[in-house]
Design a protein around this motif. Sequence first.
Motif, PDB file in Angstrom:
ATOM      1  N   LEU A  59       0.834  -1.202   0.000  1.00 13.62           N
ATOM      2  CA  LEU A  59       0.000   0.000   0.000  1.00 13.62           C
ATOM      3  C   LEU A  59       0.871   1.254   0.000  1.00 13.62           C
ATOM      4  CD1 LEU A  59      -2.723   1.459   0.254  1.00 13.62           C
ATOM      5  CD2 LEU A  59      -2.589   1.115   2.736  1.00 13.62           C
ATOM      6  N   GLY A  60       1.945   1.228   0.776  1.00 14.46           N
ATOM      7  CA  GLY A  60       2.837   2.380   0.816  1.00 14.46           C
ATOM      8  C   GLY A  60       3.462   2.676  -0.537  1.00 14.46           C
ATOM      9  N   SER A  61       3.899   1.621  -1.240  1.00 14.79           N
ATOM     10  CA  SER A  61       4.495   1.841  -2.566  1.00 14.79           C
ATOM     11  C   SER A  61       3.450   2.306  -3.575  1.00 14.79           C
ATOM     12  CB  SER A  61       5.164   0.550  -3.055  1.00 14.79           C
ATOM     13  OG  SER A  61       4.214  -0.484  -3.230  1.00 14.79           O
ATOM     14  N   GLU A  62       2.198   1.851  -3.428  1.00 13.80           N
ATOM     15  CA  GLU A  62       1.137   2.272  -4.335  1.00 13.80           C
ATOM     16  C   GLU A  62       0.770   3.742  -4.142  1.00 13.80           C
ATOM     17  OE1 GLU A  62      -1.925  -0.480  -3.441  1.00 13.80           O
ATOM     18  OE2 GLU A  62      -1.073  -2.113  -4.625  1.00 13.80           O
ATOM     19  N   LEU A  63       1.015   4.267  -2.942  1.00 12.70           N
ATOM     20  CA  LEU A  63       0.711   5.672  -2.689  1.00 12.70           C
ATOM     21  C   LEU A  63       1.561   6.611  -3.539  1.00 12.70           C
ATOM     22  CD1 LEU A  63       0.282   5.698   1.203  1.00 12.70           C
ATOM     23  CD2 LEU A  63      -1.511   5.870  -0.530  1.00 12.70           C
ATOM     24  N   LEU A  64       2.648   6.090  -4.101  1.00 13.66           N
ATOM     25  CA  LEU A  64       3.478   6.905  -4.989  1.00 13.66           C
ATOM     26  C   LEU A  64       2.732   7.292  -6.260  1.00 13.66           C
ATOM     27  CD1 LEU A  64       6.935   5.090  -4.723  1.00 13.66           C
ATOM     28  CD2 LEU A  64       6.105   7.040  -3.411  1.00 13.66           C
ATOM     29  N   GLU A  65       1.666   6.555  -6.572  1.00  7.76           N
ATOM     30  CA  GLU A  65       0.886   6.877  -7.762  1.00  7.76           C
ATOM     31  C   GLU A  65       0.127   8.190  -7.597  1.00  7.76           C
ATOM     32  OE1 GLU A  65      -1.758   3.753  -8.866  1.00  7.76           O
ATOM     33  OE2 GLU A  65      -0.356   2.157  -8.316  1.00  7.76           O
ATOM     34  N   LEU A  66      -0.190   8.544  -6.356  1.00  6.49           N
ATOM     35  CA  LEU A  66      -1.019   9.723  -6.122  1.00  6.49           C
ATOM     36  C   LEU A  66      -0.230  11.004  -6.372  1.00  6.49           C
ATOM     37  CD1 LEU A  66      -2.875   8.703  -2.837  1.00  6.49           C
ATOM     38  CD2 LEU A  66      -3.722   8.586  -5.189  1.00  6.49           C
ATOM     39  N   PRO A  67      -0.821  11.966  -7.042  1.00  8.94           N
ATOM     40  CA  PRO A  67      -0.146  13.267  -7.192  1.00  8.94           C
ATOM     41  C   PRO A  67      -0.075  13.984  -5.851  1.00  8.94           C
ATOM     42  CG  PRO A  67      -2.381  13.351  -8.058  1.00  8.94           C
ATOM     43  CD  PRO A  67      -2.123  11.919  -7.721  1.00  8.94           C
ATOM     44  N   ASP A  86      10.453  10.272   0.669  1.00 10.24           N
ATOM     45  CA  ASP A  86      11.772   9.641   0.692  1.00 10.24           C
ATOM     46  C   ASP A  86      11.786   8.400  -0.197  1.00 10.24           C
ATOM     47  OD1 ASP A  86      12.756  11.555   2.378  1.00 10.24           O
ATOM     48  OD2 ASP A  86      12.495  10.367   4.215  1.00 10.24           O
ATOM     49  N   LEU A  87      10.712   7.635  -0.148  1.00 10.33           N
ATOM     50  CA  LEU A  87      10.628   6.447  -1.000  1.00 10.33           C
ATOM     51  C   LEU A  87      10.598   6.838  -2.468  1.00 10.33           C
ATOM     52  CD1 LEU A  87      10.315   3.386  -1.290  1.00 10.33           C
ATOM     53  CD2 LEU A  87       7.841   3.689  -1.044  1.00 10.33           C
ATOM     54  N   ARG A  88       9.935   7.930  -2.779  1.00 14.03           N
ATOM     55  CA  ARG A  88       9.870   8.402  -4.165  1.00 14.03           C
ATOM     56  C   ARG A  88      11.268   8.754  -4.685  1.00 14.03           C
ATOM     57  NH1 ARG A  88       5.225  10.424  -6.404  1.00 14.03           N
ATOM     58  NH2 ARG A  88       4.390  10.939  -4.334  1.00 14.03           N
ATOM     59  N   ARG A  89      12.119   9.275  -3.796  1.00 16.10           N
ATOM     60  CA  ARG A  89      13.468   9.681  -4.211  1.00 16.10           C
ATOM     61  C   ARG A  89      14.482   8.547  -4.149  1.00 16.10           C
ATOM     62  NH1 ARG A  89      11.905  14.322  -1.054  1.00 16.10           N
ATOM     63  NH2 ARG A  89      12.849  13.338   0.774  1.00 16.10           N
ATOM     64  N   HIS A  93      18.205  -0.502  -4.581  1.00 21.87           N
ATOM     65  CA  HIS A  93      17.304  -1.607  -4.214  1.00 21.87           C
ATOM     66  C   HIS A  93      17.263  -1.838  -2.704  1.00 21.87           C
ATOM     67  CE1 HIS A  93      15.130  -5.376  -4.510  1.00 21.87           C
ATOM     68  NE2 HIS A  93      16.057  -5.948  -3.758  1.00 21.87           N
ATOM     69  N   GLY A  94      18.440  -1.948  -2.083  1.00 21.26           N
ATOM     70  CA  GLY A  94      18.476  -2.224  -0.649  1.00 21.26           C
ATOM     71  C   GLY A  94      17.856  -1.101   0.166  1.00 21.26           C
ATOM     72  N   ALA A  95      18.212   0.130  -0.180  1.00 21.55           N
ATOM     73  CA  ALA A  95      17.672   1.276   0.547  1.00 21.55           C
ATOM     74  C   ALA A  95      16.164   1.407   0.329  1.00 21.55           C
ATOM     75  CB  ALA A  95      18.374   2.552   0.104  1.00 21.55           C
ATOM     76  N   ARG A  96      15.724   1.102  -0.870  1.00 20.27           N
ATOM     77  CA  ARG A  96      14.288   1.177  -1.164  1.00 20.27           C
ATOM     78  C   ARG A  96      13.507   0.132  -0.370  1.00 20.27           C
ATOM     79  NH1 ARG A  96      11.410   3.710  -5.030  1.00 20.27           N
ATOM     80  NH2 ARG A  96       9.398   2.820  -5.615  1.00 20.27           N
ATOM     81  N   LYS A  97      14.081  -1.051  -0.239  1.00 24.96           N
ATOM     82  CA  LYS A  97      13.423  -2.106   0.531  1.00 24.96           C
ATOM     83  C   LYS A  97      13.296  -1.706   1.999  1.00 24.96           C
ATOM     84  CE  LYS A  97      13.687  -7.035   1.594  1.00 24.96           C
ATOM     85  NZ  LYS A  97      14.456  -8.300   1.375  1.00 24.96           N
TER      86      LYS A  97
END
Length: 213
Positions: A59-67, A86-89, A93-97
Amino acid sequence: MPPATEPRLRLFRYPARLSPMTSAMRRRSTDPVRDPDESDDSRPSKTQVKKAMLDLQDLGSELLELPLAALDALALDERLREAIEDLRRTTAHGARKRQMQYLGKLLRSEDPEPLRAALAAHRQGKVHDAQALHAVERWRDRLLADDSAVDAWRREYPHSDTPQFQALLHKARREDEDVRTAQGRGEPKPKGRYYRELFQSIRAALKTAEAQR
């Protein structure tokens, strides 16, 4: 000397009442069989907890879709909003996980239903936009290729049947004919200016008609 007599066998009589141990054993034999893995409490299992955490990370990664405007409308907790940005930027791979795990942890204290509703509304809007673009493309192709499509366009969108639109359509048709001729000779030639302007004009007409409904 009197003859020897055989010893008499003494019969042992069980008491009528069962002993406490025997009663307990009988009660256990009538109890339903319990699953050894079944727990008496209602706490979720480790598997359920892990699945819930993974769902929140998704759900958190899907929130990146929202403007940004949609995120602002949700009035998110400041830490959660910063974690999403922060996740958007984050690209490694490791840091994103790790950031997704942190975001999932923060989402545990949030009601996920408003977030899922916002995502659903955003995706529905994207589907509507895609359908609208397909409608514009179909009208453009029809107007360039078929004279009868012009009459259909006038009936459907009379407000857009202006001299400016007719002049633009005439130029776009001539341009499209030149492109087809060049392509027939094996000469690559991209679509031109009037082809794009016709698309924008049709798109504006469809939006105006939709707003008036």
